[in-house]
Scaffold this active site. Sequence first.
Site, mmCIF file in Angstrom:
data_model
loop_
_atom_site.group_PDB
_atom_site.id
_atom_site.type_symbol
_atom_site.label_atom_id
_atom_site.label_comp_id
_atom_site.label_asym_id
_atom_site.label_seq_id
_atom_site.Cartn_x
_atom_site.Cartn_y
_atom_site.Cartn_z
ATOM 1 N N SER A 1 57.222 -7.217 -6.936
ATOM 2 C CA SER A 1 58.138 -7.942 -6.072
ATOM 3 C C SER A 1 58.672 -6.993 -5.019
ATOM 4 O O SER A 1 59.103 -5.882 -5.340
ATOM 5 C CB SER A 1 59.299 -8.525 -6.885
ATOM 6 O OG SER A 1 60.178 -9.248 -6.045
ATOM 7 N N HIS B 1 63.962 -5.349 4.527
ATOM 8 C CA HIS B 1 64.978 -5.700 5.518
ATOM 9 C C HIS B 1 64.914 -4.670 6.644
ATOM 10 O O HIS B 1 65.327 -3.521 6.466
ATOM 11 C CB HIS B 1 66.369 -5.701 4.892
ATOM 12 C CG HIS B 1 66.581 -6.794 3.907
ATOM 13 N ND1 HIS B 1 66.668 -8.123 4.268
ATOM 14 C CD2 HIS B 1 66.727 -6.770 2.549
ATOM 15 C CE1 HIS B 1 66.864 -8.869 3.190
ATOM 16 N NE2 HIS B 1 66.886 -8.075 2.136
ATOM 17 N N HIS C 1 59.143 -10.957 2.263
ATOM 18 C CA HIS C 1 59.174 -10.942 0.799
ATOM 19 C C HIS C 1 57.762 -11.206 0.296
ATOM 20 O O HIS C 1 57.024 -12.014 0.861
ATOM 21 C CB HIS C 1 60.123 -12.035 0.295
ATOM 22 C CG HIS C 1 59.863 -12.480 -1.112
ATOM 23 N ND1 HIS C 1 59.174 -13.643 -1.402
ATOM 24 C CD2 HIS C 1 60.183 -11.929 -2.309
ATOM 25 C CE1 HIS C 1 59.095 -13.787 -2.709
ATOM 26 N NE2 HIS C 1 59.693 -12.767 -3.290
ATOM 27 N N ARG D 1 52.681 -12.206 -9.752
ATOM 28 C CA ARG D 1 53.059 -12.114 -11.161
ATOM 29 C C ARG D 1 51.984 -12.741 -12.050
ATOM 30 O O ARG D 1 51.254 -13.638 -11.625
ATOM 31 C CB ARG D 1 54.409 -12.786 -11.403
ATOM 32 C CG ARG D 1 54.459 -14.235 -10.931
ATOM 33 C CD ARG D 1 55.884 -14.762 -10.857
ATOM 34 N NE ARG D 1 55.914 -16.131 -10.355
ATOM 35 C CZ ARG D 1 55.961 -16.463 -9.073
ATOM 36 N NH1 ARG D 1 55.993 -15.501 -8.154
ATOM 37 N NH2 ARG D 1 55.974 -17.716 -8.683
ATOM 38 N N HIS E 1 50.446 -16.620 9.704
ATOM 39 C CA HIS E 1 49.795 -17.732 9.020
ATOM 40 C C HIS E 1 48.271 -17.635 9.086
ATOM 41 O O HIS E 1 47.589 -18.139 8.178
ATOM 42 C CB HIS E 1 50.296 -19.065 9.580
ATOM 43 C CG HIS E 1 51.625 -19.452 9.005
ATOM 44 N ND1 HIS E 1 51.741 -20.083 7.786
ATOM 45 C CD2 HIS E 1 52.889 -19.258 9.464
ATOM 46 C CE1 HIS E 1 53.021 -20.281 7.517
ATOM 47 N NE2 HIS E 1 53.738 -19.795 8.518
ATOM 48 N N HIS F 1 71.372 -26.771 0.359
ATOM 49 C CA HIS F 1 72.776 -27.018 0.722
ATOM 50 C C HIS F 1 73.037 -26.772 2.210
ATOM 51 O O HIS F 1 74.074 -27.175 2.727
ATOM 52 C CB HIS F 1 73.719 -26.176 -0.145
ATOM 53 C CG HIS F 1 73.543 -24.704 0.005
ATOM 54 N ND1 HIS F 1 72.614 -23.988 -0.715
ATOM 55 C CD2 HIS F 1 74.182 -23.801 0.793
ATOM 56 C CE1 HIS F 1 72.696 -22.708 -0.384
ATOM 57 N NE2 HIS F 1 73.630 -22.567 0.527
ATOM 58 N N GLY G 1 67.068 -10.450 -19.063
ATOM 59 C CA GLY G 1 67.687 -9.157 -19.361
ATOM 60 C C GLY G 1 67.074 -7.999 -18.620
ATOM 61 O O GLY G 1 67.083 -6.860 -19.110
#
Length: 303
Positions: free
Chosen positions: A93, A97, A107, A111, A144, A174, A257
């Site tokens: 990952s 910035h 980003h 995985r 793209h 939101h 965790g």
Amino acid sequence: MSGRLREVAAYLKALQDRICEALAAAEGTGGFREDLWERAQGGGGRTRVLAGGATFEQAGVNFSHVFGEGLPPSATKGRPGLAGSAFEAVGLSLVIHPRNPYVPTTHCNLRYFEARTAPVTWWFGGGFDLTPYYGFREDARHWHAVARDACAGYGPDAYERYKAWCDEYFFIKHRGEARGIGGLFFDDVQSGDFARDFAFVQSVGDRFLAAYMPIVERRRHQPFGERERDFQLYRRGRYVEFNLVYDRGTLFGLQSGGRTESILMSLPPEVRFRYDWHPAPGSPEAELVNVYLKPRDWLAAPE
């Protein structure tokens, strides 16, 4: 560790090396701090962070290998029958910035999961996406076009499906707006042919630098002032909102965790929040929101 896990882990570690070397070379001075960490419930990782650079204000590239007795909810959203299963997972990952507001944030995540069912259930996930602060059509088309090339060997509609999924996933509900101009997002990739699926994931990983670095080189020396910097910091607030409210990778790390510092390396080092602020109509800042943060076919977009 199974043979498949070992193979994927070796690839992701080598990819981490390649990406860090390319970013350090572009920065020209300094390099990455490396932290090796262990997870109490099983596994650990290798976190690398470049901070305070002239080109990259902060770049974090993290490899992790974790295992445990129960998959957290964020990992079983698409496979609810696996909730609570013992698991093992490896992942890469990264979040970059940049300092110059004309260089976009990016980003990438790749995985691989194995759930200890009988037989073992395995799947891949990942992708890459781009979050500009100022829009450039040539950058969007380049990004793209590389994403489309990464999918070319995986089926005639793979790019269209994973682009649409990316547009849907990286949508800040939101706020009613996209986080950026998208790219690729895929999860629960398991065709039954491990070699084929792994080759696709490698195709995505191998093209990340080809997608991002030409944009960095094109924009990194573009002059900017306090206005552009202020807007960059304001828009970074949207990045923070998405990662802390919606991002499944962040949720998985915290629920499983993982090491908090490595999980939250994705957050920008500086950010500004403002109450009910809107860019001036007709400004480049308004163009970002009104043109670039709307899902579209960038490969068909006019000049």
